[in-house]
Design a protein around this motif. Structure first.
Motif, PDB file in Angstrom:
ATOM      1  N   PHE A 214       0.839  -1.207   0.000  1.00 21.49           N
ATOM      2  CA  PHE A 214       0.000   0.000   0.000  1.00 21.49           C
ATOM      3  C   PHE A 214       0.872   1.256   0.000  1.00 21.49           C
ATOM      4  O   PHE A 214       0.630   2.206  -0.757  1.00 21.49           O
ATOM      5  CB  PHE A 214      -0.895  -0.031   1.246  1.00 21.49           C
ATOM      6  N   ILE A 215       1.900   1.259   0.810  1.00 25.40           N
ATOM      7  CA  ILE A 215       2.805   2.403   0.905  1.00 25.40           C
ATOM      8  C   ILE A 215       3.566   2.598  -0.399  1.00 25.40           C
ATOM      9  O   ILE A 215       3.751   3.729  -0.874  1.00 25.40           O
ATOM     10  CB  ILE A 215       3.769   2.216   2.086  1.00 25.40           C
ATOM     11  N   ILE A 216       4.004   1.503  -1.005  1.00 26.14           N
ATOM     12  CA  ILE A 216       4.718   1.585  -2.285  1.00 26.14           C
ATOM     13  C   ILE A 216       3.853   2.261  -3.340  1.00 26.14           C
ATOM     14  O   ILE A 216       4.331   3.070  -4.144  1.00 26.14           O
ATOM     15  CB  ILE A 216       5.149   0.178  -2.753  1.00 26.14           C
ATOM     16  N   LYS A 217       2.556   1.959  -3.338  1.00 25.84           N
ATOM     17  CA  LYS A 217       1.642   2.579  -4.305  1.00 25.84           C
ATOM     18  C   LYS A 217       1.634   4.098  -4.156  1.00 25.84           C
ATOM     19  O   LYS A 217       1.594   4.840  -5.145  1.00 25.84           O
ATOM     20  CB  LYS A 217       0.228   2.015  -4.126  1.00 25.84           C
ATOM     21  N   TYR A 218       1.668   4.573  -2.915  1.00 23.65           N
ATOM     22  CA  TYR A 218       1.712   6.018  -2.692  1.00 23.65           C
ATOM     23  C   TYR A 218       3.061   6.600  -3.097  1.00 23.65           C
ATOM     24  O   TYR A 218       3.122   7.691  -3.690  1.00 23.65           O
ATOM     25  CB  TYR A 218       1.410   6.332  -1.223  1.00 23.65           C
ATOM     26  N   LEU A 219       4.136   5.913  -2.805  1.00 25.28           N
ATOM     27  CA  LEU A 219       5.453   6.427  -3.141  1.00 25.28           C
ATOM     28  C   LEU A 219       5.633   6.567  -4.648  1.00 25.28           C
ATOM     29  O   LEU A 219       6.332   7.471  -5.121  1.00 25.28           O
ATOM     30  CB  LEU A 219       6.544   5.513  -2.572  1.00 25.28           C
ATOM     31  N   LYS A 220       4.983   5.698  -5.404  1.00 31.10           N
ATOM     32  CA  LYS A 220       5.094   5.766  -6.862  1.00 31.10           C
ATOM     33  C   LYS A 220       4.460   7.042  -7.426  1.00 31.10           C
ATOM     34  O   LYS A 220       4.788   7.462  -8.546  1.00 31.10           O
ATOM     35  CB  LYS A 220       4.448   4.533  -7.496  1.00 31.10           C
ATOM     36  N   LEU A 221       3.587   7.672  -6.661  1.00 30.92           N
ATOM     37  CA  LEU A 221       2.960   8.915  -7.115  1.00 30.92           C
ATOM     38  C   LEU A 221       3.979  10.045  -7.207  1.00 30.92           C
ATOM     39  O   LEU A 221       3.747  11.050  -7.898  1.00 30.92           O
ATOM     40  CB  LEU A 221       1.824   9.306  -6.169  1.00 30.92           C
ATOM     41  N   GLU A 222       5.109   9.879  -6.535  1.00 30.30           N
ATOM     42  CA  GLU A 222       6.166  10.886  -6.603  1.00 30.30           C
ATOM     43  C   GLU A 222       6.687  11.019  -8.031  1.00 30.30           C
ATOM     44  O   GLU A 222       7.123  12.099  -8.451  1.00 30.30           O
ATOM     45  CB  GLU A 222       7.300  10.503  -5.648  1.00 30.30           C
TER      46      GLU A 222
END
Length: 262
Positions: free
Chosen positions: A173-181
């Motif tokens: 879940f966290i990786i999905k948010y980090l990819k938004l960078e």
């Protein structure tokens, strides 16, 4: 700015009361508290029904596990940002939401804010957990999940937890948010603790199985090559064993400082 504080619980009324007290003490009051209860029979529902607070909503029903319950929280959330504070977890101070809100307002493209954490043991001993930079995500969780705030996204772009992962869905879940960078959104790191986390959760007690899920997530979501992924797996396996057999030394290495009774 409005926060959705999502709390997952099942038969942990004592922990829920601690979390409620922490949320209720916040100086920043534009929040909603969403309690997702897994059909508790320990008085949790009776306790929640007695609370007279328009900011609180709760549901109580069987679920398919922790991450299914967390997804339910996301689906009913109405805040601009979400934070997951499970029963027993607490904000670091009464000004935590205020501090985070001020940091978010500085950049409208911020999709995630994170900071340090204070881990505490059942006996009262606490340990300062300094957050790593989020770019070290391949090494694993860079801080406690409770010290992370996530923007609630619209237009079908909201990530959810993959319930096929029983122990490490939060990692993905966290990786999905980090990819938004990569799309121009901002990830903000605060150099102060944001939560007090109660040690001894499901992932900790079943760490060896979690390592296998982590391996799969790194392969699929971070696309790490097989050799580096295997080396990371071995490093985590060794670290898990060292924590089991020489816990005192490993805590000294991991934590910035240790205090009692805070």
């Amino acid at each position: 700015m409005k926060f959705s504080v999502i709390t997952i619980c099942r038969n942990n009324l004592a922990g829920l009361k601690k979390t409620h007290k922490s949320i209720q003490s916040q100086s920043f009051i534009d929040y909603e508290w969403l309690v997702i209860d897994g059909a508790s029979d320990d008085g949790t529902i009776e306790y929640l029904n007695k609370i007279k607070d328009a900011n609180i909503r709760f549901i109580s029903e069987p679920d398919k596990g922790l991450y299914d319950a967390m997804n339910k929280g996301i689906k009913i959330a109405s805040g601009d940002f979400m934070v997951f504070m499970n029963s027993g977890d607490m904000f670091m101070s009464q000004d935590t939401l205020k501090i985070v809100s001020e940091e978010i307002d500085k950049n409208s493209k911020t999709v995630m804010v994170y900071g340090d954490a204070l881990d505490f043991e059942p006996g009262g001993k606490t340990h300062y957990r300094k957050a790593r930079n989020h770019k070290t995500i391949a090494r694993g969780m860079f801080t406690q999940h409770q010290s992370m705030f996530f923007a609630r996204l619209n237009n079908g772009s909201q990530p959810f937890y993959n319930i096929n992962y029983k122990l490490s869905a939060d990692y993905q879940f966290i990786i999905k948010y980090l990819k938004l960078e990569q799309k121009g959104f901002k990830i903000k790191k605060l150099n102060l603790p944001l939560s007090r986390f109660e040690l001894g959760g499901l992932n900790e007690s079943r760490r060896y199985k979690a390592l296998k899920e982590d391996f799969k997530i790194r392969k699929q979501d971070l696309q790490i090559n097989i050799l580096n992924n295997f080396l990371l797996y071995l490093a985590h396996f060794l670290h898990t064993n060292l924590k089991r057999f020489i816990p005192g030394i490993m805590k000294t290495i991991r934590y910035k400082k240790t205090t009692d009774g805070q």
